[in-house]
Design an enzyme around this catalytic site. Structure first.
Site, PDB file in Angstrom:
ATOM      1  N   HIS A  58       0.841  -1.209   0.000  1.00  0.00           N
ATOM      2  CA  HIS A  58       0.000   0.000   0.000  1.00  0.00           C
ATOM      3  C   HIS A  58       0.880   1.264   0.000  1.00  0.00           C
ATOM      4  O   HIS A  58       0.598   2.225  -0.721  1.00  0.00           O
ATOM      5  CB  HIS A  58      -0.866   0.049   1.262  1.00  0.00           C
TER       6      HIS A  58
ATOM      7  N   ARG B 132      -3.651 -10.066   4.397  1.00  0.00           N
ATOM      8  CA  ARG B 132      -4.016 -11.396   4.905  1.00  0.00           C
ATOM      9  C   ARG B 132      -2.810 -12.181   5.434  1.00  0.00           C
ATOM     10  O   ARG B 132      -2.995 -13.157   6.156  1.00  0.00           O
ATOM     11  CB  ARG B 132      -4.720 -12.204   3.809  1.00  0.00           C
TER      12      ARG B 132
HETATM   13  P1  AMP Z   1      -6.348  -3.803  -0.555  1.00  0.00           P
HETATM   14  O1  AMP Z   1      -6.232  -3.009   0.702  1.00  0.00           O
HETATM   15  O2  AMP Z   1      -5.895  -5.213  -0.408  1.00  0.00           O
HETATM   16  O3  AMP Z   1      -7.692  -3.640  -1.231  1.00  0.00           O
HETATM   17  O4  AMP Z   1      -5.292  -3.183  -1.564  1.00  0.00           O
HETATM   18  C1  AMP Z   1      -5.311  -1.815  -1.911  1.00  0.00           C
HETATM   19  C2  AMP Z   1      -4.373  -1.583  -3.054  1.00  0.00           C
HETATM   20  O5  AMP Z   1      -3.049  -1.981  -2.695  1.00  0.00           O
HETATM   21  C3  AMP Z   1      -4.749  -2.390  -4.300  1.00  0.00           C
HETATM   22  O6  AMP Z   1      -4.568  -1.565  -5.456  1.00  0.00           O
HETATM   23  C4  AMP Z   1      -3.760  -3.526  -4.268  1.00  0.00           C
HETATM   24  O7  AMP Z   1      -3.482  -4.080  -5.547  1.00  0.00           O
HETATM   25  C5  AMP Z   1      -2.534  -2.832  -3.700  1.00  0.00           C
HETATM   26  N1  AMP Z   1      -1.623  -3.824  -3.122  1.00  0.00           N
HETATM   27  C6  AMP Z   1      -1.905  -4.761  -2.189  1.00  0.00           C
HETATM   28  N2  AMP Z   1      -0.821  -5.526  -1.945  1.00  0.00           N
HETATM   29  C7  AMP Z   1       0.176  -5.068  -2.751  1.00  0.00           C
HETATM   30  C8  AMP Z   1       1.534  -5.450  -2.976  1.00  0.00           C
HETATM   31  N3  AMP Z   1       2.103  -6.455  -2.321  1.00  0.00           N
HETATM   32  N4  AMP Z   1       2.253  -4.739  -3.876  1.00  0.00           N
HETATM   33  C9  AMP Z   1       1.690  -3.707  -4.566  1.00  0.00           C
HETATM   34  N5  AMP Z   1       0.412  -3.306  -4.402  1.00  0.00           N
HETATM   35  C10 AMP Z   1      -0.334  -3.970  -3.505  1.00  0.00           C
END
Ligand code: AMP
Length: 283
Positions: free
Chosen positions: A34, A184
Site C-alpha cells: 500500500h 491477509r
Molecule cells: P487492498 O487493501 O488489499 O484492497 O489493496 C489496496 C491496493 O493496494 C490495491 O490496489 C492492491 O493491488 C494494492 N496492493 C496490495 N498488496 C500489494 C503489494 N504487495 N504490492 C503492490 N500493491 C499492492
C-alpha cells in the site's frame, strides 16, 4: 492527519483543492505494498488522498470479512511519513446506507479467475471504486499489480465509463522470501509464511520454463502446480496461464503477452499472486 468520515465533508474539502490529485483506495491493514502506491502518488501528483474502507460488498457470506485484519491506529502511523492531504474513512452506512440499490458491474473480465472463484467479488469492487471515484474526483488512481485482474477491470471501467482518471499500475512489493505482501499475511504463522514463499518460487519456475523455450500453456501450468504442491499445507484454487489483455485461458501455444496467476489456500487464508510475461518485451 486530516481524516474525513463523511461524503459531504469530503466533497466540501475537495472543492478547496486544485491541481493533480492521486488517489489510493485501500481496505486498511496497510503494509509496504500500500505504501508503495502512496509513495508513487506523492511522486506523481500535487495532492494525495488515501481511503481506508473495508468494503462489505466484495465479501460473500462465507468469506473472511469478520476476520479481515484492521488496525486504524497503526495505519495512521505508517502513513504519517508520507504527504497525505486527506484520509477518507467512511463508515459502512455512509457508503452503503439502508436502501442502497445501485451496482456497477463489468461483465467480461470479471467472469474468470477471481470472479469464478468469488462470484460476488468484482461487482463489489467495481461498485465501491466507482463510488469512491465520484466522491474523491481524483486525476490519478493508483492500483497494485498484485491484484492484476482488478487492475485490468478498473482500467476497463474507467475507459467504458469515460472517467477522466489516469490509472497508474504499481509493481508488486514482496517480502524478502518472495511472498507478495498482503494484509491477509498477518493471519499466517511464521512457518506458514515460509511455506507460502513457494508461491513466488512456482511463478518463477513457470517463467524460467518459458525462458528455456517452452511455449505450451499446459506444461507451464503443470510446472507451477508441481512446485506449489511440494508444500502440502497449500491447497491450489487455480493456476492460470491467460492472455494478458483478455484473461482468456490459453490452450496450446502461449502468445506474446501472458498473465500467469494463482490462488491458493493456506488453511482459511486465501492468497493470490501473479506475474506477467512477454516473450518479446516492448522496448
Ligand atoms: P487492498 O487493501 O488489499 O484492497 O489493496 C489496496 C491496493 O493496494 C490495491 O490496489 C492492491 O493491488 C494494492 N496492493 C496490495 N498488496 C500489494 C503489494 N504487495 N504490492 C503492490 N500493491 C499492492
Amino acid at each position: 492527519m486530516n481524516t474525513i468520515n463523511t461524503i459531504q465533508g469530503f466533497q466540501v474539502w475537495r472543492q478547496g483543492i486544485s491541481g493533480s490529485l492521486g488517489f489510493v483506495p485501500t481496505m486498511g491493514a496497510l503494509h509496504g505494498g500500500h505504501l508503495s502506491l502512496v509513495a508513487e502518488a506523492n511522486k506523481m501528483c500535487q495532492h494525495t488522498v488515501v481511503s481506508i474502507f473495508l468494503n462489505p460488498t466484495q465479501f460473500s457470506l462465507d468469506e473472511d470479512m469478520g476476520t479481515y485484519p484492521q488496525n486504524l491506529r497503526l495505519d495512521l502511523e505508517v502513513l504519517s511519513p508520507f504527504h497525505v492531504d486527506a484520509i477518507f474513512l467512511p463508515s459502512d452506512s455512509e457508503m452503503f446506507p439502508k436502501g442502497f440499490s445501485t451496482f456497477v458491474k463489468e461483465t467480461n473480465l470479471s467472469s474468470v479467475l477471481e470472479g469464478k472463484s468469488r462470484p460476488a467479488f468484482f461487482q463489489g469492487v467495481t461498485t465501491v471504486v466507482n463510488k469512491l471515484f465520484n466522491i474523491v474526483q481524483p486525476t490519478h488512481g493508483f492500483f497494485g499489480e498484485k491484484d492484476a485482474q482488478q487492475l485490468l477491470i478498473v482500467k476497463k471501467i474507467v475507459k467504458d465509463m469515460a472517467y477522466p482518471i489516469d490509472i497508474i499500475a504499481c509493481p508488486i512489493i514482496r517480502q524478502d522470501n518472495g511472498l507478495a505482501m498482503s494484509s491477509r499475511n498477518s493471519h499466517l504463522s511464521k512457518t506458514e509464511l515460509e511455506s507460502a514463499s513457494i508461491i513466488y518460487q512456482a511463478l518463477q519456475d513457470g517463467k524460467n520454463l518459458i525462458k528455456s523455450g517452452a511455449r505450451d500453456a499446459q506444461a507451464i501450468r503443470e510446472k507451477i502446480t508441481r512446485t506449489i504442491i511440494q508444500e502440502s499445507i497449500l491447497q491450489i484454487d487455480y493456476v492460470s496461464v491467460a492472455e494478458a489483455d483478455t484473461l482468456i485461458e490459453i490452450s496450446g501455444e502461449i502468445p506474446n503477452n501472458i498473465l500467469i496467476s494463482t490462488a491458493v489456500f493456506l488453511g482459511e487464508t486465501r492468497l493470490i499472486d501473479n506475474c506477467s510475461y512477454s516473450i518479446y518485451p516492448s522496448k
